[in-house]
Design a protein around this motif. Structure first.
Motif, PDB file in Angstrom:
ATOM      1  N   ALA A   1       0.833  -1.206   0.000  1.00  0.00           N
ATOM      2  CA  ALA A   1       0.000   0.000   0.000  1.00  0.00           C
ATOM      3  C   ALA A   1       0.867   1.255   0.000  1.00  0.00           C
ATOM      4  O   ALA A   1       1.986   1.257   0.517  1.00  0.00           O
ATOM      5  CB  ALA A   1      -0.896   0.005   1.232  1.00  0.00           C
ATOM      6  N   THR A   2       0.328   2.322  -0.571  1.00  0.00           N
ATOM      7  CA  THR A   2       1.021   3.617  -0.586  1.00  0.00           C
ATOM      8  C   THR A   2       0.178   4.639   0.192  1.00  0.00           C
ATOM      9  O   THR A   2      -1.034   4.452   0.362  1.00  0.00           O
ATOM     10  CB  THR A   2       1.220   4.099  -2.035  1.00  0.00           C
ATOM     11  N   PRO A   3       0.812   5.726   0.680  1.00  0.00           N
ATOM     12  CA  PRO A   3       0.074   6.689   1.511  1.00  0.00           C
ATOM     13  C   PRO A   3      -1.186   7.236   0.835  1.00  0.00           C
ATOM     14  O   PRO A   3      -2.175   7.506   1.517  1.00  0.00           O
ATOM     15  CB  PRO A   3       1.104   7.797   1.758  1.00  0.00           C
TER      16      PRO A   3
ATOM     17  N   GLY B   1       0.384   8.428   7.701  1.00  0.00           N
ATOM     18  CA  GLY B   1       1.703   8.495   8.334  1.00  0.00           C
ATOM     19  C   GLY B   1       2.334   7.115   8.428  1.00  0.00           C
ATOM     20  O   GLY B   1       3.525   6.938   8.151  1.00  0.00           O
ATOM     21  N   LYS B   2       1.543   6.146   8.817  1.00  0.00           N
ATOM     22  CA  LYS B   2       2.047   4.776   8.975  1.00  0.00           C
ATOM     23  C   LYS B   2       2.543   4.230   7.627  1.00  0.00           C
ATOM     24  O   LYS B   2       3.598   3.601   7.549  1.00  0.00           O
ATOM     25  CB  LYS B   2       0.900   3.907   9.505  1.00  0.00           C
ATOM     26  N   LEU B   3       1.790   4.503   6.558  1.00  0.00           N
ATOM     27  CA  LEU B   3       2.171   3.994   5.233  1.00  0.00           C
ATOM     28  C   LEU B   3       3.388   4.727   4.668  1.00  0.00           C
ATOM     29  O   LEU B   3       4.106   4.185   3.835  1.00  0.00           O
ATOM     30  CB  LEU B   3       0.991   4.113   4.252  1.00  0.00           C
TER      31      LEU B   3
ATOM     32  N   ASN C   1       8.580  -3.996  10.498  1.00  0.00           N
ATOM     33  CA  ASN C   1       7.772  -4.946  11.278  1.00  0.00           C
ATOM     34  C   ASN C   1       6.271  -4.850  10.992  1.00  0.00           C
ATOM     35  O   ASN C   1       5.461  -5.397  11.740  1.00  0.00           O
ATOM     36  CB  ASN C   1       8.008  -4.728  12.773  1.00  0.00           C
ATOM     37  N   TRP C   2       5.898  -4.119   9.979  1.00  0.00           N
ATOM     38  CA  TRP C   2       4.473  -3.875   9.697  1.00  0.00           C
ATOM     39  C   TRP C   2       4.295  -3.738   8.193  1.00  0.00           C
ATOM     40  O   TRP C   2       5.092  -3.085   7.530  1.00  0.00           O
ATOM     41  CB  TRP C   2       4.085  -2.567  10.394  1.00  0.00           C
ATOM     42  N   ILE C   3       3.274  -4.409   7.660  1.00  0.00           N
ATOM     43  CA  ILE C   3       3.073  -4.331   6.206  1.00  0.00           C
ATOM     44  C   ILE C   3       1.584  -4.227   5.904  1.00  0.00           C
ATOM     45  O   ILE C   3       0.760  -4.795   6.609  1.00  0.00           O
ATOM     46  CB  ILE C   3       3.688  -5.573   5.497  1.00  0.00           C
TER      47      ILE C   3
END
Ligand code: COA
Length: 196
Positions: free
Chosen positions: A25-27, A78-80, A86-88
């Motif tokens: 995924a992208t922002p 922000g997360k993306l 450790n997160w996808i």
């Protein structure tokens, strides 16, 4: 049938000549990802026998007046944008329109999770969830057990997870603490895919 595998994107043509893609995924997908989750919740989570109405689920998802929505989108964006190893989040597209996503993560102690998987209601049952799940399980690897939580009455999802070998654990999933009074607590179970 035509398959294409690039570094980050898997593309397949289905029998209706639609292009199905699975990619990181992208922002710029944050808004649609949040919207898919909300619509999948409102479609799948109401349960009249347990006194859980569509409005209850809408409030849980969006807040009383939709106030959760912009905060979640901003958080997600922000997360993306971060490169968190450790997160996808992978998304599924049909003809370049995002219609589903999966999130997986590994905690500091190595415990692995499927955090969420949602397909836009109109596109469920077409194999996209399976493609996303396979991609997430590949990313998580096969050395350690993989955990997830699911609503105890969400039999479609429980059956979906069982197809991958997940089974219910004895863990009692605690209710979320500190949530506002108007948030309905929903019963959850934990499932694990045991490895090796
Ligand atoms: C659960 C979910 C992620 C599965 O994704 P999907 O793309 O619909 O599933 P697939 O098309 O890959 O289906 C896999 C198998 O499960 C069955 N299945 C999955 N969802 C189903 C549904 N809603 N109704 C009937 N069968 C379903 C399919 O028949 C399929 O079997 P088959 O391979 O023998 O044809 C998706 O239906 C969804 O988003 N549901 C609502 C939200 C939800 O419950 N998410 C999980 C939260 S914990």
């Amino acid at each position: 049938m035509q398959d294409m595998l690039t570094r980050d994107m898997f593309t397949v043509m289905n029998q209706d000549n639609q292009t199905i893609s699975i990619k990181s995924a992208t922002p710029d997908e944050a808004e649609i990802i949040c919207d898919i989750r909300d619509r999948a919740w409102i479609d799948a989570y109401p349960n009249p026998e347990l006194g859980i109405s569509p409005r209850d689920i809408e409030i849980n998802a969006k807040g009383l007046h939709g106030e959760f929505v912009p905060k979640r989108i901003a958080w997600f964006k922000g997360k993306l944008a971060k490169n968190d190893e450790n997160w996808i989040c992978y998304t599924a597209q049909i003809n370049n329109v995002t219609v589903g996503f999966v999130i997986a993560s590994t905690e500091d102690d190595g415990k692995k999770f499927i955090n969420s998987i949602y397909i836009e209601p109109n596109f469920q049952g077409k194999g996209l969830g399976t493609m996303l799940m396979k991609k997430a399980l590949d990313w998580l690897g096969s050395e350690k057990g993989i955990y997830l939580e699911v609503l105890s009455y969400n039999q479609n999802a429980i059956d979906f997870y069982k197809r991958f070998g997940f089974e219910k654990t004895d863990t009692v999933v605690p209710q979320e603490e500190g949530a506002p009074d108007y948030i309905k607590s929903l019963p959850q179970i934990e499932m694990v895919l045991k490895r090796p």
